[in-house]
Design an enzyme around this catalytic site. Structure first.
Site, PDB file in Angstrom:
ATOM      1  N   GLY A 147     -38.307  20.251 -39.384  1.00 57.13           N
ATOM      2  CA  GLY A 147     -39.349  20.566 -38.401  1.00 57.13           C
ATOM      3  C   GLY A 147     -40.525  21.362 -38.925  1.00 57.13           C
ATOM      4  N   HIS A 194     -46.115  10.117 -42.839  1.00 58.05           N
ATOM      5  CA  HIS A 194     -45.288   9.540 -43.897  1.00 58.05           C
ATOM      6  C   HIS A 194     -45.742  10.101 -45.251  1.00 58.05           C
ATOM      7  CE1 HIS A 194     -42.672   6.599 -45.761  1.00 58.05           C
ATOM      8  NE2 HIS A 194     -43.624   6.409 -46.641  1.00 58.05           N
ATOM      9  N   ASP A 225     -46.519   1.063 -34.838  1.00 59.77           N
ATOM     10  CA  ASP A 225     -46.372  -0.262 -34.232  1.00 59.77           C
ATOM     11  C   ASP A 225     -44.902  -0.653 -34.368  1.00 59.77           C
ATOM     12  OD1 ASP A 225     -46.027  -1.052 -36.835  1.00 59.77           O
ATOM     13  OD2 ASP A 225     -47.921  -2.171 -36.978  1.00 59.77           O
TER      14      ASP A 225
END
Ligand code: GRF
Length: 203
Positions: free
Chosen positions: A12, A109, A141
């Site tokens: 986190g 990412h 997506d």
């Protein structure tokens, strides 16, 4: 103010960067929910410390991947979420969730996509031998790490880099670009045109 939910499975630190940016008044969002599939995620501790509602939805409590994802969707709807940020969320969202929030789910990412999608992107980059890698914030997506790119930041690979040292330098950049991407969204400055995300001028 838009209502933001963060989905996280682990440490986190990106969630923390978002919490801190909100705390400094840099992000016009209300962080309404932190959802995790992992009851032991450090992300949940960080959320509780910041006074943000948390919920755990465990995959093993549902018969199918679809049912598990529909439960996540129910939570997002219950909290009237406008934007979802995946921050170290280690599962692929099902089409039901992605279709419910078109261009309203972001992911971060640790590579310059489309290079090195999937797991262990930093290790993939080192093993391939690239001289430059980095990080990407993109809309989600139905593919894995394939959605329209919002912001990228390059990070040079050093001769003596290990997966740990490289990951650490990429992470510093992640913590800058994720809040920035959310700020651009929240201030209405992102326009998605096919695969391209246009960033509008301020004001
Ligand atoms: C980050 O490297 C992020 O790019 C990837 O998972 C990691 C999560 O780290 N998707 P943290 O949980 O935010 O500290």
């Amino acid at each position: 103010m838009i209502r933001l939910a963060v989905l996280a499975s682990g440490r986190g630190s990106n969630l923390q960067a978002i919490i801190d940016a909100v705390g400094r008044g840099e992000l016009p969002v209300k962080l309404v929910l932190v959802l995790s599939d992992n009851p032991r995620a450090q992300a949940l501790e960080r959320a509780r410390t910041a006074g943000i509602p948390t919920v755990v939805v465990r995959r093993e409590d549902y018969r199918s991947r679809r049912d598990f994802n529909l439960e996540i969707l129910r939570w997002l709807r219950r909290y009237q979420v406008d934007l979802v940020a995946l921050a170290g969320y280690m599962r692929v969202l099902s089409p039901e969730v992605v279709r419910a929030y078109p261009n309203r789910i972001m992911n971060i990412h640790p590579s310059l996509l489309p290079a090195f999608p999937g797991l262990e992107a930093q290790r993939q980059a080192l093993e391939y031998g690239v001289k430059v890698t980095g990080c990407t914030v993109h809309f989600v997506d139905e593919g894995v790490d394939t959605g329209p790119i919002i912001i990228q930041r390059a990070v040079p690979v050093r001769e003596d880099d290990t997966v740990e040292s490289l990951s650490g330098r990429i992470l510093e950049q992640e913590h800058q670009i994720y809040p920035e991407a959310i700020r651009l969204f929240a201030t209405g400055r992102l326009r998605v045109e096919g695969r391209r995300v246009r960033v509008l001028e301020e004001g």
